[in-house]
Design an enzyme around this catalytic site. Structure first.
Site, PDB file in Angstrom:
ATOM      1  N   SER A 249       0.830  -1.198   0.000  1.00  0.00           N
ATOM      2  CA  SER A 249       0.000   0.000   0.000  1.00  0.00           C
ATOM      3  C   SER A 249       0.867   1.252   0.000  1.00  0.00           C
ATOM      4  CB  SER A 249      -0.912  -0.001   1.225  1.00  0.00           C
ATOM      5  OG  SER A 249      -0.135   0.254   2.385  1.00  0.00           O
ATOM      6  N   LYS A 250       0.198   2.362  -0.046  1.00  0.00           N
ATOM      7  CA  LYS A 250       0.903   3.639  -0.177  1.00  0.00           C
ATOM      8  C   LYS A 250       1.994   3.866   0.861  1.00  0.00           C
ATOM      9  CE  LYS A 250      -2.722   4.110  -1.457  1.00  0.00           C
ATOM     10  NZ  LYS A 250      -4.151   4.113  -1.524  1.00  0.00           N
ATOM     11  N   ARG A 251       1.761   3.379   2.061  1.00  0.00           N
ATOM     12  CA  ARG A 251       2.791   3.652   3.047  1.00  0.00           C
ATOM     13  C   ARG A 251       4.098   2.896   2.796  1.00  0.00           C
ATOM     14  NH1 ARG A 251       0.026  -0.570   5.763  1.00  0.00           N
ATOM     15  NH2 ARG A 251       1.723  -1.528   6.915  1.00  0.00           N
TER      16      ARG A 251
ATOM     17  N   GLY B 136       5.487   3.199  -0.095  1.00  0.00           N
ATOM     18  CA  GLY B 136       6.090   3.902  -1.210  1.00  0.00           C
ATOM     19  C   GLY B 136       5.182   3.827  -2.417  1.00  0.00           C
TER      20      GLY B 136
END
Length: 479
Positions: free
Chosen positions: A246-248, A250
């Site tokens: 997921s976005k966290r 990267g």
RNA sequence: GGCGCAUUCGUCUAGGGGUUUAGGACGCUGCCCUCUCAAGGCAGAGAUCACCGGUUCGAAUCCGGUAUGCGCUACCA
């Protein structure tokens, strides 16, 4: 022609495509191409709330960038609402589905209660046996119902997954899931089955997260009297902490990799290896090789962590394999975009092509090319005087510059070999090691301590600018 | 909580009963090459094949259980 392979990539248009979705697209595409089958693009836009404007275009661009061409579509589920409605109603008529008038508030309360009492969550089937009169009264009150599937309360449903083998589910654990929402849109489950049937899909290859809802699909196919396709549930892609990427972690959207200067051929190769392998050693493979060798049998069962270090390495391999012309061309937009603003635009492609060989084997992404070459474009170098002398003392550095300048001024040509032949002996003459000696010149020419080979760089930079920089350095260290 | 899936070096993976002292790749370390940085070459560290039992002459490979991780459990896909 019943044995023809027909697969589809069916993303929902909720934003930039996630690398996981792209990997799913890739496996479908590879499977289709390997089997000379058909690859279909279908947009699952049945969630009006999560729909993002322009997402479809972005999805298509991403597929295009990666060279994944589709043979049919894009088809939009939102254009086929009548069809889903028709089948939902048919199932109601056949007593295989029913109208449900429960409010979302009641459903929420029910779930909370179930959680509190540690009961398995799921619709409590309150509307499953409503009489016709009850249905009419609810309708008269203006409540728009959803259509729910009448799941069997006993027995088992088994699926034979091409990757995982036979998986068995207890029907009693399945709740009466929604087929048609009150806004008239179908849920994934209904739309999916109707479309896969009408598009004659032979194999459904999708992420593992769908495995749990596959028995619902099997049951739906049976209720509609249709033959289900074959299923293959692909392993998921995880972040470094092993949770769903997921976005966290990267970048997750494929276009971010494009912007970061990864080549499409790298992405194809890398993504193909996330869950599939050819053998025990082959890693770098062209698209054609992958197509020729792809098979579901060699898809692994285990979720894979997205290893960005390896991606970078692989991109470096692909960059180094590019022809100079190709490399130059691909760099151009990045250089154009990221060189300091004072550098005149458009960037001189001819000059960039001369530079290209100097940095090609040093770049892991196209995006870092601008930082690698900017000193060849700017007029004035900015650097700390202290790095000029490096391991030498100030007096030595001055001598290095003075001797080199006078030697270079006498030179006939401006060829890197000629320069090196003239300059290298100077270090001996001064009984200095070439390393520290060249380092002074390197800093003077490039403004940094690490650069492409000194004389080749000087050759590309040109005589006038080199002399100018060497003299500027001399001034700088003297003052 | 229930159900499902999975479990080989830090990571991607090969391997599917004896060919394995478990192979390759990324990353890491060292050496070589070398004007720096890369690239390249070589070498090395790194996996009691999650654990416990069973089957078998023999198991990373087959079976069962346990643990752990992940997924699903929406009028999201």
């Amino acid at each position: 022609m019943g044995s023809e392979v027909r697969v589809r990539f069916a993303p929902s248009p909720t934003g930039y495509p996630h690398v996981g979705n792209i990997r799913t697209a890739l496996f479908n595409w590879l499977f289709a191409r390997h089997n000379k089958g058909v690859f279909i693009l279908r947009i699952e836009d049945t969630d009006q709330e999560r729909k993002v404007e322009g997402a479809t275009e972005i999805i298509m661009e991403s597929l295009g960038w990666l060279g994944m061409d589709w043979d049919e579509g894009p088809f939009f589920q939102s254009h086929r609402l009548d069809m889903y409605k028709k089948y939902a109603e048919q199932l109601v008529t056949e007593d295989k589905a029913y109208y449900c008038f429960c409010s979302s508030e009641r459903l929420d309360a029910m779930r909370k209660d179930q959680a509190a009492r540690k009961l398995p969550p799921g619709y409590d089937r309150r509307c499953r046996c409503l009489s016709n009169e009850q249905i009419e009264t609810e309708k008269a009150r203006g409540i728009v119902p959803v259509v729910r599937f009448k799941s069997p309360t006993e027995g088992q449903t088994s699926i034979t997954d091409l990757i995982r083998g036979e998986v068995i589910f207890e029907n009693s654990l399945m709740d009466d899931f929604v087929l048609l929402k009150s806004d008239g849109y179908p849920t994934y489950h209904l739309a999916n089955i109707v479309d896969d049937h009408y598009m004659n899909i032979s194999h459904v290859m999708r992420a593992e997260e769908w495995l749990s809802s596959t028995p619902r699909h099997i049951l739906l196919y049976a209720a509609l009297g249709w033959k289900p396709p074959q299923f293959a549930h692909l392993p998921m892609i995880l972040g470094p902490d092993k949770s769903k990427l997921s976005k966290r972690h990267g970048a997750t959207a494929i276009n971010e990799y494009q912007n970061e200067g990864y080549l499409p051929e790298t992405m194809i190769n890398f993504l193909a290896l996330l869950g599939w392998s050819l053998d025990d050693k082959t890693e770098i493979m062209s698209r054609e090789e992958i197509i020729a060798n792809f098979s579901v049998e060699r898809v692994s069962k285990t979720a894979a962590v997205f290893n960005k270090d390896k991606l970078e390495w692989m991109n470096g391999v692909y960059i180094r394999n590019l022809s100079i012309d190709d490399f130059t061309e691909r760099c151009l937009p990045f250089v154009e975009r990221r060189l300091p603003p004072e550098v005149k635009r458009p960037i001189d492609a001819g000059y960039l092509k001369q530079i290209a060989p100097l940095v090609q084997e040093r770049a892991k992404t196209l995006n870092e090319v601008p930082q690698l070459v900017d000193f060849l474009f700017v007029n004035k170098l900015e650097y700390d005087t202290i790095i000029l002398q490096g391991k030498l003392d100030k007096v030595q550095a001055v001598v290095v510059l003075e001797k080199s300048i006078s030697m270079l001024e006498k030179l006939e040509g401006w060829d890197s070999d000629i320069m090196e032949k003239a300059i290298r002996p100077l270090s001996d003459e001064l009984s200095m090691k070439v390393g520290p000696f060249f380092s002074v010149l390197r800093v003077a020419i490039t403004g940094r301590t690490a650069s492409p080979p000194l004389f080749q760089t000087m050759a590309v930079l040109g005589r006038a600018r080199c002399m100018e920089r060497l003299k500027a350095a001399l001034q700088k260290i003297k003052s």
